[in-house]
Design an enzyme around this catalytic site. Structure first.
Site, PDB file in Angstrom:
ATOM      1  N   GLU A 177      -2.308  -2.058   5.284  1.00 32.57           N
ATOM      2  CA  GLU A 177      -1.018  -1.344   5.246  1.00 32.57           C
ATOM      3  C   GLU A 177      -0.825  -0.440   6.456  1.00 32.57           C
ATOM      4  O   GLU A 177      -1.245   0.717   6.449  1.00 32.57           O
ATOM      5  CB  GLU A 177      -0.899  -0.510   3.955  1.00 32.57           C
ATOM      6  CG  GLU A 177       0.440   0.220   3.864  1.00 32.57           C
ATOM      7  CD  GLU A 177       0.606   1.089   2.619  1.00 32.57           C
ATOM      8  OE1 GLU A 177      -0.367   1.251   1.846  1.00 32.57           O
ATOM      9  OE2 GLU A 177       1.699   1.613   2.424  1.00 32.57           O
ATOM     10  N   LYS A 219       0.785  -5.337   4.126  1.00 37.97           N
ATOM     11  CA  LYS A 219       1.753  -4.443   3.459  1.00 37.97           C
ATOM     12  C   LYS A 219       2.451  -3.597   4.515  1.00 37.97           C
ATOM     13  O   LYS A 219       2.007  -2.486   4.817  1.00 37.97           O
ATOM     14  CB  LYS A 219       1.026  -3.566   2.424  1.00 37.97           C
ATOM     15  CG  LYS A 219       1.919  -2.533   1.749  1.00 37.97           C
ATOM     16  CD  LYS A 219       1.265  -1.958   0.506  1.00 37.97           C
ATOM     17  CE  LYS A 219       2.076  -0.822  -0.076  1.00 37.97           C
ATOM     18  NZ  LYS A 219       1.635  -0.437  -1.410  1.00 37.97           N
TER      19      LYS A 219
END
Ligand code: 13P
Length: 338
Positions: A177, A219
């Site tokens: 992420e 992500k």
């Protein structure tokens, strides 16, 4: 666990229009979210709230996995089941956030680097033992004036690579992420530029550090104007710019891209996801890994009251269902009312 198991877990995380429920707020952040709706943050209220989320009837129809925080993975439901077991009983895979948060980056005023690499191999082994199937690490990239620096992008990408390799070694799928924050008054074009640079650096580090791209989930943020920007982005602009940016930077070997919501309203996050999927087919599955965009309506409905428990669970199931429709490009705003 071998490469095939990692790959099948990663594919299962984005199968059948399902997405991920991020419920991995640290104790401090969880406290802020609860206090925003006048619920006192105690060990008990945080545990009750996570139990409410994870035991929502039908959750597993729309949600493949939930990301937990360390406190939660060690806790039990009121009927004495481990939270991981309660999730599995509901058809949802447990995952765990393993970074220890973003700290000020040395020699870089206003920028941060995510910590948590020391001792990570041992922590991953323990989480795998506890039943976690995947993990998450978030790097934070802030746009302001000349920021971010190349230095900030490089160190955060390097840490994401270190983390992802260790997670795969432990048999856990890493959710990678890199979040370019929505905070600020920057344009969509500036967000595009920074997101492109960040993703290029992240994938260079993942390759250098021998990470199997077929066994990760990316992500990212969507490409969108800052919250305070004079010109806000339309749904079409966000969808087109985001897909364009991802096509330039994310290898087709990556099985799934699950967006963060980053401060968008629940309705915006769903509409953007839907618009992107309507532009498909894409090389990767495009789905969601939202925290606030799934949880905000739940917190507002629950308010810490036992009498609102069922309604709050319905609010979560509803939002999860709408995002699952959006993950297949089959959402319409009329569905908001149903
Ligand atoms: P938001 O969807 O609220 O941005 O949270 C996603 C997340 O997991 C942040 O790390």
């Amino acid at each position: 666990m071998g490469a095939n198991d990692l790959r099948s877990t990663a594919l299962a995380m984005v199968a059948d229009g399902k997405g991920i429920l991020a419920a991995d707020e640290s104790t401090g952040t969880a406290g802020k979210r609860l206090e925003a709706v006048n619920i006192e943050s105690t060990d008990e209220s945080r545990r009750d709230y996570r139990e409410l989320l994870f035991t929502t009837p039908g959750l597993g129809d729309y949600i493949s996995g939930a990301i937990l925080y360390d406190e939660t993975i060690r806790s039990e439901t009121s009927d004495g089941r481990q939270m991981t077991k309660a999730l599995e009983d509901n058809g949802v895979m447990p995952g765990i956030k393993v970074d220890t948060g973003a700290q000020p980056l040395a020699m870089a005023e206003g920028e941060k680097v995510t910590e948590g690499l020391d001792g990570l191999r041992d922590r991953l082994a323990e989480y795998a033992e506890m039943g976690a199937r995947f993990t998450k690490w978030r790097g934070v990239i802030h746009i302001e004036g000349d920021l971010p620096s190349d230095y900030c992008i490089a160190v955060n990408a390097h840490a994401l690579g270190r983390y992802a390799a260790l997670a795969q070694e432990a048999g856990l799928v890493p959710i990678v992420e890199p979040e370019v924050e929505i905070v600020g008054d920057h344009t969509l074009e500036r967000c595009y530029e920074v997101t492109e640079k960040t993703l290029r650096e992240v994938f260079a580090q993942l390759a250098l550090q021998r990470v199997d791209l077929e066994g990760i989930i990316l992500k990212p943020n969507m490409v969108i104007a800052g919250k305070e920007a004079e010109k806000q982005s339309s749904v079409e602009e966000v969808a087109e710019a985001t897909i364009d940016c991802l096509k330039k930077t994310v290898p087709a070997a990556v099985p799934g891209i699950c967006f963060l919501s980053g401060g968008q309203t629940p309705e915006q996050a769903t509409a953007h996801l839907d618009a992107m999927n309507r532009m498909g087919p894409h090389p990767w599955v495009i789905s969601f890994s939202y925290a606030r965009a799934l949880q905000d309506p739940v917190l507002k409905t629950w308010k810490g009251e036992k009498s609102n428990w069922d309604a709050a669970q319905e609010a979560l199931a509803h939002r999860a269902k709408l995002n699952s429709a959006a993950a297949e490009g089959a959402y319409s705003t009329d569905m908001e009312q149903s």
